[in-house]
Design an enzyme around this catalytic site. Structure first.
Site, PDB file in Angstrom:
ATOM      1  N   HIS A  27      31.226  35.776  14.516  1.00 44.93           N
ATOM      2  CA  HIS A  27      30.500  35.563  13.272  1.00 44.93           C
ATOM      3  C   HIS A  27      31.050  34.353  12.519  1.00 44.93           C
ATOM      4  O   HIS A  27      30.295  33.591  11.920  1.00 44.93           O
ATOM      5  CB  HIS A  27      30.586  36.810  12.383  1.00 44.93           C
ATOM      6  N   ASP A 122      26.572  35.980   6.207  1.00 42.07           N
ATOM      7  CA  ASP A 122      26.368  36.823   7.373  1.00 42.07           C
ATOM      8  C   ASP A 122      25.519  38.016   6.954  1.00 42.07           C
ATOM      9  O   ASP A 122      25.759  38.619   5.903  1.00 42.07           O
ATOM     10  CB  ASP A 122      27.724  37.289   7.911  1.00 42.07           C
TER      11      ASP A 122
END
Length: 152
Positions: A27, A122
């Site tokens: 991520h 995210d």
């Protein structure tokens, strides 16, 4: 970890983009790569991050790194605790993130057209959207999941 907001003359014509990555390898890396692209297009990049597995600022000296105090630095991130980790980050990072963004928006140096252009976060960090909505800042979700994940 926190670096003072030192805006380079001429660098900040497009504004500031705040990146909020989930502190996991798959991520964090795409978020920092996106930051590099946006920086090359003239944006100032701020990376607001958790204490848990923080990025290394020396890998991106052109970025501004803002630590969000969350008391998660010693967290055990085994697979079984992954959902708890995400939940804890969402619960504990909201207040420090909101305080930082408010300070950033009020900074006198931002009065010269160098405002927060958007926040990119995210998709697992839902607290960011609530802060962005409350402060009326455009937000964009980055979903760094592999394509096969979408099929399943």
């Amino acid at each position: 970890m926190e670096r003072n907001m030192e805006l380079e003359p001429g660098r900040n014509k497009r504004g500031i983009v705040v990146l909020v990555p989930l502190p996991l390898q798959g991520h964090m890396t795409p978020m920092l790569q996106l930051g590099t692209i946006l920086y090359s297009k003239g944006f100032t990049i701020v990376v607001a991050h958790s204490e848990f597995r923080p990025p290394n600022p020396s890998n991106h000296p052109e970025f501004i790194f803002q630590l969000l105090s969350d008391n998660l630095s010693g967290y055990d991130a085994c697979f079984m605790n992954l959902l708890n980790l995400i939940s804890d980050i969402n619960a504990k990072c909201r207040a420090p993130f909101e305080e930082y963004i408010v300070r950033l928006m009020q900074d006198q140096r931002l009065q010269h057209g160098n405002e927060v252009a958007c926040i990119i976060y995210d998709g697992l960090l839902h607290f960011v959207d609530s802060v962005a909505t409350c402060l009326k800042i455009t937000s964009i979700v980055l979903r760094p999941s592999p394509a096969i994940y979408m099929l399943s």
